[in-house]
Each structure stands twice: as structure tokens, then as C-alpha cells.
Design a protein around this motif. Structure first.
Motif, PDB file in Angstrom:
ATOM      1  N   TYR A   1       0.824  -1.207   0.000  1.00 13.72           N
ATOM      2  CA  TYR A   1       0.000   0.000   0.000  1.00 13.72           C
ATOM      3  C   TYR A   1       0.860   1.259   0.000  1.00 13.72           C
TER       4      TYR A   1
ATOM      5  N   ARG B   1       1.941   2.527  -3.307  1.00 12.55           N
ATOM      6  CA  ARG B   1       0.782   3.096  -4.003  1.00 12.55           C
ATOM      7  C   ARG B   1       0.453   4.472  -3.440  1.00 12.55           C
TER       8      ARG B   1
ATOM      9  N   ILE C   1       4.938   3.237  -6.661  1.00 11.38           N
ATOM     10  CA  ILE C   1       4.515   2.045  -7.374  1.00 11.38           C
ATOM     11  C   ILE C   1       4.804   2.150  -8.870  1.00 11.38           C
TER      12      ILE C   1
ATOM     13  N   ILE D   1      -3.567  -3.808  -2.206  1.00 13.76           N
ATOM     14  CA  ILE D   1      -3.895  -3.296  -3.542  1.00 13.76           C
ATOM     15  C   ILE D   1      -5.320  -2.759  -3.575  1.00 13.76           C
TER      16      ILE D   1
ATOM     17  N   LEU E   1      -3.376  -0.707  -9.614  1.00 13.75           N
ATOM     18  CA  LEU E   1      -1.961  -0.404  -9.629  1.00 13.75           C
ATOM     19  C   LEU E   1      -1.652   0.830 -10.448  1.00 13.75           C
TER      20      LEU E   1
END
Length: 253
Positions: free
Chosen positions: A81, A84, A89, A159, A251
């Protein structure tokens, strides 16, 4: 396969645990110690044995499973996480690292941290109860499978989550209650109907009993069924993650 890239992710995630020792290691150990004090001493004084095993030794696999599930899930979910959340990411996605290497890095690190914690928990348990492991090699293999399974689940959770609160809501509202209701502190033979049948519908029940068989040689269900449930869960999680990487869901958003 880019093993160097996988190792870089693995090393970074493992070192993060040692940078936050209290939250990653000391806190779960202290919590488990309190469980041993409350359930092992207070309740164990009223329950002599369950299935020929002392109550203190009986709850060791359940408490270990409780820690494995929660820590594997939280470590893996937070690990994926944060890239992200920070936008890192995109650097990972543009790097020459594939689906397999990413899983080895993130999931492998989460599982490794859980195994380290499991070892510490077992050593801590010796301070409170006298227990033995009937099938040590099976226990090691089963603990590794469970750690891998819920690290994969945590990866999916990391995710899916679009906020820090969602990282906590699934473990808090699903995993912890299911683990407590999965025979962590009791045998389902002690439950009246219809609660015994309800307990059989809890998937965590089979994981707890699989680990209990490895420790005590006794369980409410066969080890084969517990192993099949664990392997099936790993297969489902792996398929979901493969789909995520193939489609870029969450993503690239």
C-alpha cells in the motif's frame, strides 16, 4: 528472472520491520503474553485438559495462528500500500521486475517477518506453559504455508485499499473474529448444536486445527482437510494477484 530486483524488495521490506521494532515485534509478543496470562492462568485453572492435553498447551497453536494471520496480513498489505500511497509504485511497474519477482519480494518479506515473530512467540510461550511439538517438521511446513497464504491475502488487501482505514477494517472485522470463533481457545466438541455446525463453516477453524494437529497430534478435523484448505486459499490468492498484474487494476490508477 530478476533475482536481484526481488532481493532488493525483500531486503527493504524486512529492514522496515526492524526500523519499527515495537510495532512489528514487541507489540504482538506483549499481546500474546497477555493472552497466556488471562486464558492460560485464569481459565486454564478451571479446565484441566482438552483431549488429553493441558489447556495451556492446547491454546498455543491457536494463539500462534492468531498472530500469524494478523501479522502476515498487515505486513503484506502495508508493504504494497505504501508504494501506491506515495506514488513509488510507478517506479516499480516501470522497473525490469515481473509478477513473480514482485511476489517474492513483498510476500516473501511479509512471510519471513511472520516466521521470525512465530519463533519469538513460541519461545515466549515456554515461559508460561509446558508444551511440546508432536510433528516438528509438519509444524514448520504448515506455519510457512499459513504465513505465505495470508501474506498473499494481505497483498491483495493492500492493492484493494484506497485508505489507511481499509487496511485495518478487514483484519479487525473479519480475521480476528473468525480466528477467535475458529477454536483458538476451545474444541468445537465443547459447543452445543447448532453452534458446532456453524463453527465448521468457518475456514479459519480448519487452519487452527491443522496447526493444533502438528503440535498435539490431535484435532477436530483431519490434517488432510486442513492442508487442502490452506493450499486452495494460496491458489485462489495467487490467481487474483496474477489477474491484478495482468489488468493493472488499482496499480495504475
Amino acid at each position: 528472472m530478476n533475482l536481484r530486483g526481488a532481493y532488493a524488495i525483500f531486503k527493504n521490506e524486512v529492514m522496515r520491520a526492524f526500523r519499527t521494532v515495537f510495532g512489528s515485534i514487541l507489540s504482538p509478543v506483549l499481546t500474546t503474553s497477555l493472552y497466556f496470562i488471562v486464558f492460560g492462568a485464569a481459565i486454564g485453572g478451571r479446565i484441566n485438559e482438552i483431549g488429553g492435553v493441558s489447556y495451556g498447551a492446547f491454546i498455543v497453536p491457536g494463539l500462534l495462528m492468531l498472530t500469524l494471520l494478523s501479522e502476515s496480513t498487515s505486513n503484506a498489505s502495508f508493504g504494497i500500500y505504501m508504494p501506491r500511497f506515495t506514488g513509488a509504485i510507478y517506479e516499480l511497474l516501470s522497473a525490469p521486475i515481473g509478477f513473480v519477482e514482485t511476489l517474492i519480494g513483498f510476500v516473501g518479506a511479509a512471510a519471513a517477518k511472520s516466521l521470525i515473530l512465530a519463533t519469538i512467540i513460541l519461545l515466549t510461550a515456554t515461559l508460561f506453559v509446558d508444551y511440546s511439538i508432536a510433528h516438528p517438521l509438519y509444524a514448520l511446513g504448515y506455519i510457512m504455508l499459513v504465513a505465505a497464504a495470508f501474506s498473499l491475502f494481505g497483498f491483495i488487501l493492500g492493492i484493494w485499499a484506497d485508505g489507511f482505514e481499509k487496511l485495518q477494517i478487514v483484519p479487525m472485522l473479519m480475521l480476528t473474529p473468525l480466528t477467535f470463533l475458529g477454536g483458538t481457545f476451545y474444541s468445537i466438541d465443547m459447543l452445543p448444536e447448532p453452534w458446532r455446525t456453524v463453527a465448521l463453516a468457518n475456514p479459519i477453524f480448519y487452519l487452527v486445527n491443522g496447526l493444533r494437529w502438528c503440535f498435539t497430534g490431535e484435532s477436530d478435523v483431519s490434517i488432510g482437510l486442513s492442508l487442502a484448505m490452506t493450499l486452495g486459499f494460496i491458489a485462489v490468492c495467487t490467481a487474483i494477484i496474477a489477474f491484478v498484474f495482468r489488468t493493472g487494476w488499482r496499480l495504475r490508477e
